[in-house]
Enzyme design. Sequence first.
Site, PDB file in Angstrom:
ATOM      1  N   GLY A  12       0.822  -1.204   0.000  1.00  0.00           N
ATOM      2  CA  GLY A  12       0.000   0.000   0.000  1.00  0.00           C
ATOM      3  C   GLY A  12       0.855   1.252   0.000  1.00  0.00           C
ATOM      4  N   PHE A  13       0.207   2.374  -0.143  1.00  0.00           N
ATOM      5  CA  PHE A  13       0.868   3.672  -0.263  1.00  0.00           C
ATOM      6  C   PHE A  13       1.784   3.958   0.931  1.00  0.00           C
ATOM      7  CE2 PHE A  13      -0.205   8.497   0.048  1.00  0.00           C
ATOM      8  CZ  PHE A  13       1.030   8.838  -0.468  1.00  0.00           C
ATOM      9  N   ILE A  14       1.227   3.970   2.124  1.00  0.00           N
ATOM     10  CA  ILE A  14       1.995   4.350   3.309  1.00  0.00           C
ATOM     11  C   ILE A  14       2.923   3.224   3.752  1.00  0.00           C
ATOM     12  CG2 ILE A  14       1.806   5.035   5.737  1.00  0.00           C
ATOM     13  CD1 ILE A  14      -0.920   6.357   4.912  1.00  0.00           C
ATOM     14  N   TYR A 154     -16.439   3.693   7.488  1.00  0.00           N
ATOM     15  CA  TYR A 154     -14.971   3.653   7.510  1.00  0.00           C
ATOM     16  C   TYR A 154     -14.444   4.285   8.798  1.00  0.00           C
ATOM     17  CZ  TYR A 154     -10.214   5.309   6.621  1.00  0.00           C
ATOM     18  OH  TYR A 154      -8.879   5.604   6.736  1.00  0.00           O
ATOM     19  N   LYS A 158     -12.534   2.559  12.253  1.00  0.00           N
ATOM     20  CA  LYS A 158     -11.247   3.013  12.775  1.00  0.00           C
ATOM     21  C   LYS A 158     -11.360   3.434  14.242  1.00  0.00           C
ATOM     22  CE  LYS A 158      -8.322   2.500   9.399  1.00  0.00           C
ATOM     23  NZ  LYS A 158      -7.104   1.692   9.562  1.00  0.00           N
TER      24      LYS A 158
END
Length: 338
Positions: A12-14, A154, A158
């Site tokens: 993934g991106f991070i 979402y 979290k």
Amino acid sequence: MSRRVFITGTAGFIGFHLARVLLDEGFTVHGYDGMTDYYDVRLKHARHEMLKKYTGFTAIEAMLEDQAALDAAIDACDPQEIVHLAAQAGVRYSLENPRAYIDANIVGTFNVMEAARRHEVAHLLMASTSSVYGANVEMPFTETEKADTQLTIYAATKKANESMAHSYAHLWNLPTTMFRFFTVYGPWGRPDLALFKFTDAILDGRPIDIYNHGDMYRDFTYVDDLVRGIRLLLDAVPERPKDRASVPIGDSLSPVAPWRVVNIGNSDKVRLLDFIDAIEAELGIPAQRNYMPIQKGDVPATWADANLLRDLTGYRPQTDFRDGIAHFVTWFRDYYGK
């Protein structure tokens, strides 16, 4: 002997950016990623191929919900620390497919926490989001304010992760740091993020959708700054305080558990229209602007108070959004040949 860290979401991106930072420092990094098709999987494979050039990197491709696969991967690594970044991301997609968020973000995160408890890791770090602040209007957002009005499933998953992690930290003395990300952007970013979508559309001559008629503000955080914050927090291990009175003012440290939540943001509220102006300037092309009403579940503004991050690590993100956009556009043009 190098430190062993297990990172979920390394394709993934991070996760990709964090893995590179740690590998460059000499860490041994074991990655785990489900390679879901939420966006172009080729981008995920390209990130993993770059990481595989490091001798200290190995990865397993499997879902978080697959407890047997996750346990086997973590057992093989026997990590000293776990950084849990994998998730079903995207505020808007949660309106279309909410079950994916329950499966990945609730069940998957529970599986990660169970493995961390079993291995008695020195530090569990897990990603949350600025979206947990929901309908809060007092800004900048601080970690010690209540955050009980999430506006999407979402964000709700979290916030649930934060609560789940607190209970595990309390019950099993599991040092845990949650971090709330603020509108992360930069090279190798996700195609569903605003900067990627705007750049791609402007270069192709397609109009861009601008919600709430442009009356939006975001705390845009450059990805290198974000992963620098995570890296420093890796060493800022929370300890269970003796009593409530020993928790410093402004610290989100729990009075009953080695648990803390930390904002990682640029501490700069940027108007969306100014962000778009900067993209146009960098590309040298004006956007075709399609102004739209605000989307369901969206918030007009986010803005981080990053004083706790600074107090814990001596660091705070500070990349100007214009510089960050320039770095992204350079990567985008090179990667896609546009």
